[in-house]
Design an enzyme around this catalytic site. Structure first.
Site, PDB file in Angstrom:
ATOM      1  N   ASP A 222     -29.743  50.186  47.291  1.00  0.00           N
ATOM      2  CA  ASP A 222     -30.501  49.380  46.319  1.00  0.00           C
ATOM      3  C   ASP A 222     -30.508  50.102  44.975  1.00  0.00           C
ATOM      4  O   ASP A 222     -30.088  51.252  44.877  1.00  0.00           O
ATOM      5  CB  ASP A 222     -31.941  49.223  46.826  1.00  0.00           C
ATOM      6  CG  ASP A 222     -32.625  50.585  46.967  1.00  0.00           C
ATOM      7  OD1 ASP A 222     -33.313  50.933  46.376  1.00  0.00           O
ATOM      8  OD2 ASP A 222     -32.457  51.400  47.712  1.00  0.00           O
ATOM      9  N   ASP A 224     -33.284  50.848  43.263  1.00  0.00           N
ATOM     10  CA  ASP A 224     -34.651  51.329  43.035  1.00  0.00           C
ATOM     11  C   ASP A 224     -35.370  50.361  42.084  1.00  0.00           C
ATOM     12  O   ASP A 224     -35.206  49.147  42.230  1.00  0.00           O
ATOM     13  CB  ASP A 224     -34.653  52.786  42.541  1.00  0.00           C
ATOM     14  CG  ASP A 224     -35.980  53.476  42.831  1.00  0.00           C
ATOM     15  OD1 ASP A 224     -36.497  53.318  43.945  1.00  0.00           O
ATOM     16  OD2 ASP A 224     -36.509  54.159  41.933  1.00  0.00           O
TER      17      ASP A 224
HETATM   18  N1  LIG Z   1     -35.222  53.208  46.320  1.00  0.00           N
HETATM   19  C1  LIG Z   1     -35.417  54.126  47.262  1.00  0.00           C
HETATM   20  N2  LIG Z   1     -36.352  55.105  47.080  1.00  0.00           N
HETATM   21  C2  LIG Z   1     -36.521  56.050  48.019  1.00  0.00           C
HETATM   22  N3  LIG Z   1     -35.852  56.115  49.173  1.00  0.00           N
HETATM   23  C3  LIG Z   1     -34.932  55.164  49.390  1.00  0.00           C
HETATM   24  N4  LIG Z   1     -34.112  54.949  50.418  1.00  0.00           N
HETATM   25  C4  LIG Z   1     -33.375  53.868  50.148  1.00  0.00           C
HETATM   26  N5  LIG Z   1     -33.706  53.341  48.943  1.00  0.00           N
HETATM   27  C5  LIG Z   1     -34.679  54.143  48.451  1.00  0.00           C
END
Ligand SMILES: Nc1ncnc2[nH]cnc12
Ligand SMILES: CSC[C@H]1O[C@H](OP(=O)(O)O)[C@H](O)[C@@H]1O
Length: 306
Positions: A222, A224
């Site tokens: 992703d 974030d």
């Molecule tokens: N955005 C994110 N923040 C922290 N850990 C994650 N693991 C997968 N995506 C994450």
């Protein structure tokens, strides 16, 4: 569940979505008790086609029952060390802090920014009468990471899904379990962070203390929460990419582990970590409690024999 006579050089830690390496041949489960308790899950001993054994532990437990802050990282690393493990290939689902690292990308980070909050036991020496300061300027094994780049690239090309590998990235390790705020996500970008997860620490620190070469294969799920016109990350967003990343991780592991084992046997990729604690342990052994020395013998037998 006996771990007697199991000798394994390479350990694999699976993260979110990666709970087994069922493309390898199952041999048995072992569950070594360590001075820091039991590992997250019984360790799977699996065989490569040549018969070479590897050890696999699911970081969050087989049914993903352990939150990132509660992962028994000391027991995981100590249990792997007790089986003979000298090099760990750890997998992790990570957020991307960069436009050019889209979900589905694999990364070999070279640096870490610690945003854990001091709630995780982060040293084998904690609570003992032995003080040690491990070198951690290069938190991943330089030689192992360099070695991994070629074999992982070839494995990804051979899989044919077009998964890209990026290297030399900086990963932020946050506490969780909640994801970051948009402000934090933007701040991490300004700090130079490229990726973010909740698991690489204290795992990498403990591997260093145990003199195990450690590398992380970060698999982006992703973006974030830093993109202004996009939604902030949710677990549902992460799940969209998790399964495909886990399938590719299994392919990578099955493709490179034989070669990794051979390289580790040959020795060079292990030389930075082997013996590295020699000058990290404060040398006042007459003041060190015998029970602490016995505990530490489990992970560092060479320094704490009688
Ligand atoms: N955005 C994110 N923040 C922290 N850990 C994650 N693991 C997968 N995506 C994450
Ligand atoms: C499921 S999203 C957050 C969770 O996923 C990552 O786990 P792992 O590193 O074990 O793959 C991340 O670090 C968080 O723990």
């Amino acid at each position: 569940m006996s771990s007697e006579n199991v000798k394994v050089l390479i350990g694999v830690i699976g993260g979110s979505g990666l709970y087994h390496l069922d493309n390898l041949t199952f041999v048995k489960h072992v569950n070594p008790e360590t001075p820091w308790g039991y590992p997250s899950s019984p360790i799977t001993i699996a065989a490569l086609p040549s018969g070479t054994l590897v050890a696999f532990v699911a970081r969050h437990g087989q049914g993903h029952t352990i939150a990132p802050s509660a992962v028994p990282a000391r027991a995981n690393i100590a249990a792997l060390k007790s089986l003979g493990v000298r090099a760990i290939l750890a997998f992790s689902a990570v957020g991307s802090l960069r436009e050019d690292i889209p979900p589905g990308t694999f990364a070999l980070p070279s640096q870490i920014i610690d945003r854990t909050k001091g709630v995780r036991p982060a040293s084998f020496f904690e609570g003992t009468s032995v003080v040690a300061h491990a070198a951690f300027g290069d938190p991943f094994s330089l030689k192992l990471v360099k070695w991994l780049e070629g074999p992982i690239r070839r494995a990804l090309a051979d899989e044919g899904r077009g998964v890209q590998l990026v290297t030399d990235k900086c990963i932020v390790c946050m506490e969780g379990p909640q994801f970051s705020t948009r402000a934090e996500s933007l701040m991490y970008r300004q700090w130079g962070g490229d990726l973010i997860n909740m698991s690489v620490l204290p795992e990498a620190k403990l591997a260093r203390e145990a003199e195990i070469s450690y590398a992380l294969v970060a698999t982006a799920t992703d973006y974030d929460s830093w993109r202004p016109h996009e939604g902030a990350v949710t677990a549902a967003e992460v799940f969209k990419t998790l399964q495909a990343n886990a399938d590719t991780s299994r392919h990578v592991a099955a493709t490179i582990l034989e070669e990794l084992h051979a390289a580790a046997l040959e020795g060079d990729i292990l030389t930075e970590e082997a013996g590295s604690m020699q000058f990290s342990i404060m040398p006042r052994s007459e003041k060190q409690r015998p029970e602490d020395r016995e505990k530490l013998r489990f992970v560092l037998p060479g320094y704490f024999s009688d």
